[in-house]
Design a protein around this motif. Structure first.
Motif, PDB file in Angstrom:
ATOM      1  N   GLN A  87     -39.512  54.308  18.517  1.00 33.91           N
ATOM      2  CA  GLN A  87     -39.002  53.942  19.844  1.00 33.91           C
ATOM      3  C   GLN A  87     -40.121  53.959  20.888  1.00 33.91           C
ATOM      4  N   MET A  88     -40.977  54.980  20.798  1.00 29.20           N
ATOM      5  CA  MET A  88     -42.097  55.057  21.735  1.00 29.20           C
ATOM      6  C   MET A  88     -43.129  53.966  21.460  1.00 29.20           C
ATOM      7  N   VAL A  89     -43.298  53.589  20.210  1.00 27.68           N
ATOM      8  CA  VAL A  89     -44.215  52.487  19.908  1.00 27.68           C
ATOM      9  C   VAL A  89     -43.709  51.203  20.558  1.00 27.68           C
ATOM     10  N   HIS A  90     -42.407  50.960  20.486  1.00 27.60           N
ATOM     11  CA  HIS A  90     -41.829  49.814  21.192  1.00 27.60           C
ATOM     12  C   HIS A  90     -42.146  49.903  22.687  1.00 27.60           C
ATOM     13  N   ASN A  91     -42.058  51.107  23.229  1.00 34.05           N
ATOM     14  CA  ASN A  91     -42.348  51.319  24.650  1.00 34.05           C
ATOM     15  C   ASN A  91     -43.813  50.988  24.963  1.00 34.05           C
ATOM     16  N   PHE A  92     -44.730  51.405  24.080  1.00 39.24           N
ATOM     17  CA  PHE A  92     -46.147  51.060  24.268  1.00 39.24           C
ATOM     18  C   PHE A  92     -46.315  49.540  24.280  1.00 39.24           C
ATOM     19  N   LEU A  93     -45.671  48.888  23.333  1.00 36.62           N
ATOM     20  CA  LEU A  93     -45.842  47.442  23.180  1.00 36.62           C
ATOM     21  C   LEU A  93     -45.252  46.667  24.352  1.00 36.62           C
ATOM     22  N   GLU A  94     -44.248  47.264  24.997  1.00 35.06           N
ATOM     23  CA  GLU A  94     -43.626  46.623  26.161  1.00 35.06           C
ATOM     24  C   GLU A  94     -44.280  47.051  27.473  1.00 35.06           C
ATOM     25  N   GLY A  95     -45.276  47.949  27.388  1.00 38.67           N
ATOM     26  CA  GLY A  95     -46.032  48.331  28.584  1.00 38.67           C
ATOM     27  C   GLY A  95     -45.394  49.406  29.431  1.00 38.67           C
ATOM     28  N   GLY A  96     -44.436  50.167  28.865  1.00 35.17           N
ATOM     29  CA  GLY A  96     -43.690  51.109  29.683  1.00 35.17           C
ATOM     30  C   GLY A  96     -44.097  52.568  29.600  1.00 35.17           C
ATOM     31  N   ALA A  97     -45.110  52.892  28.805  1.00 32.73           N
ATOM     32  CA  ALA A  97     -45.500  54.294  28.625  1.00 32.73           C
ATOM     33  C   ALA A  97     -46.601  54.697  29.610  1.00 32.73           C
ATOM     34  N   ALA A  98     -46.806  55.999  29.724  1.00 39.79           N
ATOM     35  CA  ALA A  98     -47.848  56.501  30.628  1.00 39.79           C
ATOM     36  C   ALA A  98     -49.210  55.921  30.283  1.00 39.79           C
ATOM     37  N   ILE A  99     -49.505  55.807  28.990  1.00 42.91           N
ATOM     38  CA  ILE A  99     -50.831  55.312  28.600  1.00 42.91           C
ATOM     39  C   ILE A  99     -51.016  53.854  28.996  1.00 42.91           C
ATOM     40  N   ASN A 100     -49.933  53.077  29.055  1.00 38.27           N
ATOM     41  CA  ASN A 100     -50.042  51.691  29.522  1.00 38.27           C
ATOM     42  C   ASN A 100     -50.445  51.647  30.995  1.00 38.27           C
ATOM     43  N   VAL A 101     -49.812  52.502  31.788  1.00 34.45           N
ATOM     44  CA  VAL A 101     -50.119  52.560  33.223  1.00 34.45           C
ATOM     45  C   VAL A 101     -51.579  52.933  33.440  1.00 34.45           C
ATOM     46  N   LEU A 102     -52.029  53.954  32.709  1.00 34.58           N
ATOM     47  CA  LEU A 102     -53.395  54.441  32.885  1.00 34.58           C
ATOM     48  C   LEU A 102     -54.428  53.468  32.327  1.00 34.58           C
ATOM     49  N   ALA A 103     -54.100  52.809  31.219  1.00 36.45           N
ATOM     50  CA  ALA A 103     -55.016  51.812  30.651  1.00 36.45           C
ATOM     51  C   ALA A 103     -55.242  50.683  31.649  1.00 36.45           C
ATOM     52  N   GLU A 104     -54.180  50.236  32.297  1.00 37.15           N
ATOM     53  CA  GLU A 104     -54.319  49.182  33.306  1.00 37.15           C
ATOM     54  C   GLU A 104     -55.164  49.675  34.477  1.00 37.15           C
ATOM     55  N   GLN A 105     -54.934  50.914  34.875  1.00 40.23           N
ATOM     56  CA  GLN A 105     -55.647  51.474  36.023  1.00 40.23           C
ATOM     57  C   GLN A 105     -57.152  51.535  35.785  1.00 40.23           C
ATOM     58  N   ILE A 106     -57.563  51.884  34.564  1.00 34.06           N
ATOM     59  CA  ILE A 106     -59.000  52.034  34.293  1.00 34.06           C
ATOM     60  C   ILE A 106     -59.609  50.792  33.633  1.00 34.06           C
ATOM     61  N   GLY A 107     -58.816  49.739  33.480  1.00 34.61           N
ATOM     62  CA  GLY A 107     -59.324  48.498  32.907  1.00 34.61           C
ATOM     63  C   GLY A 107     -59.647  48.599  31.438  1.00 34.61           C
ATOM     64  N   ALA A 108     -58.834  49.351  30.712  1.00 32.10           N
ATOM     65  CA  ALA A 108     -59.115  49.597  29.292  1.00 32.10           C
ATOM     66  C   ALA A 108     -58.474  48.548  28.392  1.00 32.10           C
ATOM     67  N   MET A 109     -59.176  48.221  27.301  1.00 35.75           N
ATOM     68  CA  MET A 109     -58.525  47.545  26.189  1.00 35.75           C
ATOM     69  C   MET A 109     -57.554  48.559  25.589  1.00 35.75           C
ATOM     70  N   LEU A 110     -56.382  48.117  25.174  1.00 31.29           N
ATOM     71  CA  LEU A 110     -55.398  49.036  24.606  1.00 31.29           C
ATOM     72  C   LEU A 110     -54.806  48.432  23.346  1.00 31.29           C
ATOM     73  N   GLN A 111     -54.888  49.171  22.256  1.00 32.20           N
ATOM     74  CA  GLN A 111     -54.262  48.745  21.004  1.00 32.20           C
ATOM     75  C   GLN A 111     -53.393  49.866  20.448  1.00 32.20           C
ATOM     76  N   THR A 112     -52.257  49.472  19.900  1.00 36.26           N
ATOM     77  CA  THR A 112     -51.386  50.408  19.196  1.00 36.26           C
ATOM     78  C   THR A 112     -51.427  50.045  17.723  1.00 36.26           C
ATOM     79  N   VAL A 113     -51.678  51.045  16.878  1.00 37.66           N
ATOM     80  CA  VAL A 113     -51.908  50.811  15.453  1.00 37.66           C
ATOM     81  C   VAL A 113     -50.858  51.552  14.632  1.00 37.66           C
ATOM     82  N   ASP A 114     -50.111  50.826  13.824  1.00 42.83           N
ATOM     83  CA  ASP A 114     -49.164  51.431  12.876  1.00 42.83           C
ATOM     84  C   ASP A 114     -49.939  51.823  11.624  1.00 42.83           C
ATOM     85  N   VAL A 115     -50.216  53.112  11.507  1.00 44.85           N
ATOM     86  CA  VAL A 115     -50.916  53.595  10.318  1.00 44.85           C
ATOM     87  C   VAL A 115     -49.968  54.354   9.391  1.00 44.85           C
ATOM     88  N   GLY A 116     -48.690  54.509   9.827  1.00 39.82           N
ATOM     89  CA  GLY A 116     -47.748  55.223   8.967  1.00 39.82           C
ATOM     90  C   GLY A 116     -46.384  55.484   9.583  1.00 39.82           C
TER      91      GLY A 116
END
Length: 352
Positions: A87-116
């Protein structure tokens, strides 16, 4: 290109202390009293050593959130059910998590990886590198095989090196996985030989009664699995997590390319410890972003002989604490790049 773990480890060199000395000498020529910028100056020196560059660059950063499930979650060690991982991975992919907000703020590339992750997620934004559908319950059996642990490490290396090839100048490993503080505490307990109670915290916010239960589960699991303290891959396979292995690989991959690694909190610091056990030179490539509230983080930080940049009483994970710290890392190199020297500004130096 798929990188092999041994190949990457052999490519990791000691940091360039000569270049660090050059950066330190240059800092003394800038229009300020010597040492007046405190830790920003020591960070600039470390970044010079890491990158072998008198004027290091850390922008843009890349944040990699590795996601995986844990069989140990079945033992009631978290306040959230296992399905929250996906559920949280879906949230990352839709841009709704804290890390999405912060990644945008600092101009970061952001990838979410399903490793398991246990479930299947069909989303083109998700990097699909699944090794298996979650780890086994390590109270009763090894979390994974050694081969699977190495495969997950190599996933992390591949993803980090690809981002570096795409221009990333700093790697921030993050994670998502219900049950992963239990796995991290178990790894740290074995590596540090600490009393279990000193490295088991509240995780997702469990009660003190639940924390004691978690402590008991870890104690029993370590007795059942008997991980070899001298073999970090054995520890990772027996009580580890796939996302922890993924972060370990990202750290190794970044170090092999002389790229700084800005580490988040408890779980990513444990992954950093695993990386350092695999290659001692990695320790000098690591910068700890913040001091986590999670019990055990201080022990892990001390084992890395490091000092966090921030202490904001955070315990979210995802890479958020490191993302908060990144602007300070960037500030340290901006000082080198843009501040005037006494000579260029026509300012009289202190001769003492």
């Amino acid at each position: 290109m798929k990188w092999q773990m041994r190949e990457i480890i052999e490519a990791i060199q000691p940091v360039d202390t000569v270049k660090g000395n050059d950066v330190q000498a240059y800092l003394h020529t800038l229009t300020k009293p010597k040492g007046s910028l405190g830790r920003l100056e020591s960070l600039a020196v470390q970044l010079g050593e890491i990158t072998s560059n008198s004027f290091p660059v850390v922008y843009p950063p890349a944040i990699i959130v590795f996601a995986a499930d844990h069989g140990i979650a079945a033992e009631g060690v978290s306040s959230y059910p296992q399905e929250v991982t996906s559920q949280m991975v879906h949230n990352f992919l839709e841009g709704g998590a804290a890390i999405n907000v912060l990644a945008e703020q600092i101009g970061a590339m952001l990838q979410t990886v399903d490793v398991g992750i246990c479930s299947s997620i069909d989303n083109e934004k998700l990097v699909m590198k699944k090794i298996r559908n979650g780890t086994a319950n390590f109270l009763y059996e090894d979390a994974m095989s050694k081969k699977e642990a190495v495969d997950a490490i190599e996933v992390g290396m591949d993803v980090a090196i690809k981002l570096i090839q795409d221009g990333a100048k700093c790697i921030i490993p993050g994670e998502m996985g219900i049950g992963n503080t239990t796995s991290s505490s178990a790894i740290l307990a074995v590596l540090s030989q600490s009393n279990i109670s000193s490295v088991v915290g509240a995780g997702t916010g469990i009660s003190e009664e639940q924390r004691k239960h978690k402590e008991e589960i870890i104690q029993r699991a370590i007795m059942n699995r008997k991980p070899n303290q001298e073999d970090v891959l054995d520890i990772l396979a027996k009580v580890g997590g796939l996302e922890i292995a993924g972060m370990t690989g990202a750290i190794l991959g970044a170090a092999s390319k002389k790229i700084p690694i800005l580490v988040d909190g408890f779980i990513s610091t444990v992954a950093a410890l695993v990386a350092v056990k695999l290659c001692k030179h990695v320790k000098d490539y690591i910068i700890i972003g913040h001091q986590s509230e999670e019990k055990g983080h201080q022990t892990a930080v001390e084992m890395l002989e490091s000092k966090p940049i921030l202490d904001l009483q955070l315990r979210l994970g995802e890479g958020t604490g490191a993302a908060f710290a990144f602007p300070l890392l960037n500030s340290s190199v901006k000082i080198l790049q843009s501040m005037a020297t006494f000579s260029s500004a026509g300012v009289t130096e202190n001769e003492t």
